[in-house]
Design a protein around this motif. Sequence first.
Motif, short mmCIF file in Angstrom:
data_model
loop_
_atom_site.label_atom_id
_atom_site.label_comp_id
_atom_site.label_asym_id
_atom_site.label_seq_id
_atom_site.Cartn_x
_atom_site.Cartn_y
_atom_site.Cartn_z
N ASN A 3 16.04 -81.70 -39.12
CA ASN A 3 17.19 -80.06 -38.47
C ASN A 3 17.57 -80.01 -37.33
N ASN A 4 18.94 -78.49 -36.98
CA ASN A 4 18.61 -78.04 -35.93
C ASN A 4 17.59 -77.58 -35.56
N ALA A 5 17.93 -77.08 -34.39
CA ALA A 5 17.03 -75.77 -34.23
C ALA A 5 17.78 -74.77 -32.88
N VAL A 6 17.78 -73.34 -33.61
CA VAL A 6 18.83 -72.35 -32.99
C VAL A 6 18.00 -71.61 -31.87
N ILE A 7 18.38 -70.92 -30.97
CA ILE A 7 17.65 -69.34 -30.58
C ILE A 7 19.21 -69.04 -30.10
N ARG A 8 19.45 -67.29 -30.63
CA ARG A 8 20.01 -66.99 -30.17
C ARG A 8 20.17 -65.68 -30.20
N ASN A 9 21.17 -64.53 -28.93
CA ASN A 9 20.87 -62.98 -28.93
C ASN A 9 19.27 -63.01 -28.87
N CYS A 10 18.38 -63.59 -28.26
CA CYS A 10 17.17 -62.87 -28.23
C CYS A 10 17.39 -62.90 -26.00
N ALA A 11 15.96 -61.93 -25.85
CA ALA A 11 15.65 -61.76 -24.72
C ALA A 11 14.38 -61.61 -24.26
N ASN A 12 13.71 -62.25 -23.18
CA ASN A 12 12.28 -62.47 -22.81
C ASN A 12 12.31 -61.74 -21.51
N TYR A 13 11.60 -60.31 -21.38
CA TYR A 13 11.31 -59.63 -20.43
C TYR A 13 9.93 -59.64 -19.88
N GLY A 14 8.90 -60.88 -20.42
CA GLY A 14 7.61 -60.73 -20.35
C GLY A 14 7.81 -61.79 -19.23
N SER A 15 5.94 -61.76 -18.04
CA SER A 15 6.10 -63.26 -17.55
C SER A 15 5.30 -63.83 -17.96
N VAL A 16 5.64 -64.94 -17.78
CA VAL A 16 5.65 -66.13 -18.65
C VAL A 16 4.93 -66.98 -17.54
N SER A 17 3.57 -67.68 -18.02
CA SER A 17 2.96 -68.65 -17.00
C SER A 17 1.98 -69.38 -17.53
N SER A 18 1.57 -70.14 -16.30
CA SER A 18 0.60 -71.28 -16.79
C SER A 18 -0.79 -71.01 -15.66
N THR A 19 -1.80 -70.16 -16.40
CA THR A 19 -3.17 -70.54 -14.79
C THR A 19 -3.97 -71.05 -15.32
N GLY A 20 -3.35 -71.73 -16.51
CA GLY A 20 -5.28 -73.28 -16.60
C GLY A 20 -4.70 -74.52 -15.81
N THR A 21 -5.07 -75.53 -16.50
CA THR A 21 -5.07 -76.74 -15.71
C THR A 21 -5.03 -77.60 -16.89
N SER A 22 -3.46 -78.57 -16.48
CA SER A 22 -2.77 -79.68 -17.61
C SER A 22 -2.70 -80.48 -17.38
N THR A 23 -3.69 -81.80 -17.19
CA THR A 23 -3.54 -82.79 -17.00
C THR A 23 -2.26 -83.35 -17.42
N GLY A 24 -2.25 -83.48 -18.46
CA GLY A 24 -0.56 -83.70 -18.46
C GLY A 24 0.95 -82.94 -18.20
N ASP A 25 2.09 -82.87 -18.47
CA ASP A 25 2.77 -82.23 -17.98
C ASP A 25 2.90 -80.81 -18.46
N ALA A 26 3.56 -79.55 -18.16
CA ALA A 26 3.19 -78.52 -18.38
C ALA A 26 4.40 -78.16 -17.85
N TYR A 27 5.27 -77.21 -19.35
CA TYR A 27 6.26 -77.16 -19.77
C TYR A 27 6.54 -75.55 -19.75
N ILE A 28 7.50 -75.12 -18.54
CA ILE A 28 7.51 -73.60 -18.92
C ILE A 28 8.79 -73.48 -19.03
N GLY A 29 9.44 -72.04 -19.45
CA GLY A 29 10.63 -72.04 -19.42
C GLY A 29 10.15 -70.32 -20.12
N GLY A 30 11.22 -69.26 -19.59
CA GLY A 30 12.04 -68.12 -19.86
C GLY A 30 12.09 -68.43 -21.36
#
Length: 180
Positions: A125-152
Amino acid sequence: GSLSWQFSPIGNNDKKYFLGVFDGQGHAIRNLAIDSSHQFTGLFGYSRGTTIQNVVLDETCSVVNRLTSDKYLSFEGGIIGYCDTDDGPCIIESCVNMAGVTFAGNTAKASYTGGIAGLLVLTVNNAVIRNCANYGSVSSTGTSTGDAYIGGIAGSPQRSSSSSSTSYVSVHNCANYGTV
C-alpha cells in the motif's frame, strides 16, 4: 508536578504494533518526555496500516532514542517512528510536532530520524503525509555506523526489498520550520 514515569510508545515492536485509526481531534499533548532505548520511538513507535490525524505534540515534549545495538536499526519520529504498509496504507494527516526529536544512541546499523515520521516502509500500500508541520529540532547526536537518514518531515521512505508493487509515498502541503 512530581509525577515521573516511563512512557512506552504506542505499538513498540513488530509483534505489538498499532493498527487502526487515531484521531487526536486537534488536542495538544503537553509535557511528554519520551527517553527510550527501544528500536521504535515516537508517540507511536511501530504501526501497520494506520491513520494518525489531528494530533499535536507541543514544545514541552521531547523524543530521544538512546538505542545501543550491533544488530538493530533505529527509528524515531515525533508522531511515529516506523509505519509499515503491509496491512493497509499509512496516512498521517493534519499533525503538528513541536517536540525536539533526537537519535542519541549507538548502532552498527542505520538510523532514521524525522520530525513527523522516522521511516515509512512501502510494501503493498501507499504512504501519505499531508497537512503536517514540524517546528521541533531534528538531530542525530549518536553514532550510526550505517547510514543516518534525517529529515524535517520524514527520515526516509523505503520500498521493502520483498515488494514488487508500485506503492508510493506522497507528501502534500507539509512544512518544516525546525532545525535539521
